[in-house]
Design a protein around this motif. Structure first.
Motif, short mmCIF file in Angstrom:
data_model
loop_
_atom_site.label_atom_id
_atom_site.label_comp_id
_atom_site.label_asym_id
_atom_site.label_seq_id
_atom_site.Cartn_x
_atom_site.Cartn_y
_atom_site.Cartn_z
N ASP A 52 0.79 -1.10 -0.03
CA ASP A 52 -0.17 0.07 -0.08
C ASP A 52 0.75 1.11 -0.12
O ASP A 52 0.53 2.31 -0.09
CB ASP A 52 -0.82 -0.20 1.28
CG ASP A 52 -0.56 -0.16 2.60
OD1 ASP A 52 0.90 -0.08 2.64
OD2 ASP A 52 -1.24 -0.37 3.45
N SER A 53 2.13 1.15 0.05
CA SER A 53 3.22 2.11 -0.10
C SER A 53 2.90 2.75 -1.49
O SER A 53 3.28 3.97 -1.90
CB SER A 53 4.61 1.73 -0.13
OG SER A 53 4.85 0.47 -0.85
N LYS A 121 -1.54 -9.45 2.88
CA LYS A 121 -0.63 -8.98 4.01
C LYS A 121 -1.45 -8.15 4.79
O LYS A 121 -2.05 -7.40 4.15
CB LYS A 121 0.70 -8.30 3.69
CG LYS A 121 1.38 -7.70 4.66
CD LYS A 121 3.23 -7.28 4.41
CE LYS A 121 3.19 -5.97 3.61
NZ LYS A 121 2.80 -4.76 4.48
O1 KIV Z 1 3.50 -1.29 1.66
C1 KIV Z 1 4.76 -1.65 1.67
O2 KIV Z 1 5.53 -1.11 0.75
C2 KIV Z 1 5.18 -2.42 2.81
C3 KIV Z 1 6.73 -2.64 2.79
C4 KIV Z 1 7.33 -1.27 3.52
C5 KIV Z 1 7.02 -3.66 3.87
O3 KIV Z 1 4.34 -2.43 3.58
#
Ligand code: KIV
Length: 272
Positions: A52-53, A121
């Motif tokens: 979600d980044s 996740k």
């Molecule tokens: O959203 C993401 O990129 C993450 C990573 C920083 C582990 O959760």
């Protein structure tokens, strides 16, 4: 007998477990689009995280909170179309699993069905136990995420290192054990002391994937835009930049602009 290591054809959650058992480190990066995912998959990255980044690096939001389930499914299906080898993990976004296990299950099923992803996740420990268990009960593999959990940024108040105090470290250890016990296949540990990353990795039999959690985690993850130097103003200590693509791309674009303005491009050979 061959001395060559057996080539991994397709990374699965079982492959990751076996990698931990033989102490082979797991390499994970983020991907949000087809073209990037294709390069990373061909390079043989073990795990691709549709994080979600994307809310930050693709959409320019300040936090990960605004990204929607539909947008995550769009990113995930673009990545899935590119992938032949890597295991694809998709973040369930903020508001699509916390506090209601039925919503969590619906979100996970939408991600798996509509994008073709391999797993999801979810951020948090005991407080989201019911949601994780319900998703797992549908046969969807779940990766946990402890330490700095960006979806809770307004609770933490800052992006500083988590679990430096004993009480928070103990809670993190208890949460990690719980996630393993209920059936998560791996756990991301974000921005915690290296000594705690080591301790959790030794206690658990499932793999830990660290981001700012030290070298003793079973694997490492970075945001691809950070390690390629596409992002410029985000410089926490845990990032290693392998390229400086921001300036490289900017230079190439300036060159192109110059060529267009001077009529150097297109040349005779570049037209019909
Ligand atoms: O959203 C993401 O990129 C993450 C990573 C920083 C582990 O959760």
């Amino acid at each position: 007998m061959s001395v060559h290591k057996k080539e991994i054809k397709r990374v699965t959650t079982h492959v990751l477990q076996a990698m931990k058992a033989r102490k082979e480190k797991i390499a994970m990066l983020t991907a949000y689009d087809y073209s990037t995912a294709r390069i990373l998959d061909e390079a043989k990255i073990d795990v691709l995280l549709v994080g979600d980044s994307a809310s930050n690096v693709m959409a320019g939001h300040e936090t990960t909170l605004p990204i929607t389930l539909d947008q995550m499914i769009y990113h995930a299906s673009s990545v899935i179309r590119a992938v032949k080898r890597s295991l694809v993990v998709v973040d369930i976004p903020f508001g699509a699993y916390q506090g209601n296990s039925k919503i969590a299950l619906d979100s996970a099923i939408r991600i798996m069905k509509e994008s073709g992803a391999h797993s999801v996740k979810m951020e948090g420990g005991a407080e989201i136990r019911e949601s994780i268990e319900r998703v797992l009960s549908a046969g969807v593999p779940v990766m946990g995420h402890l330490g700095l959990t960006p979806q809770s940024i307004y609770k933490f108040g800052t992006y500083s290192v988590r679990a430096k105090e004993e009480a928070e470290a103990q809670k993190l250890i208890a949460d990690a054990k719980l996630l393993e016990e209920i059936g998560c296949f791996a756990i991301v540990l974000e921005k915690i002391p290296a000594s705690l990353g080591k301790k959790v990795s030794e206690i658990l039999t499932i793999p830990t994937i660290g981001i700012g959690a030290g070298v003793n985690c079973d694997g490492q993850v970075l945001v691809t835009h950070d390690m390629l130097g596409i992002t410029k103003d985000f410089n926490p200590r845990f990032i290693r930049r392998y390229l400086d693509l921001f300036d490289n791309i900017k230079g190439a674009v300036q060159h192109y602009i110059q060529d267009v303005k001077s009529e150097d491009f297109p040349s005779k050979d570049e037209q019909y």
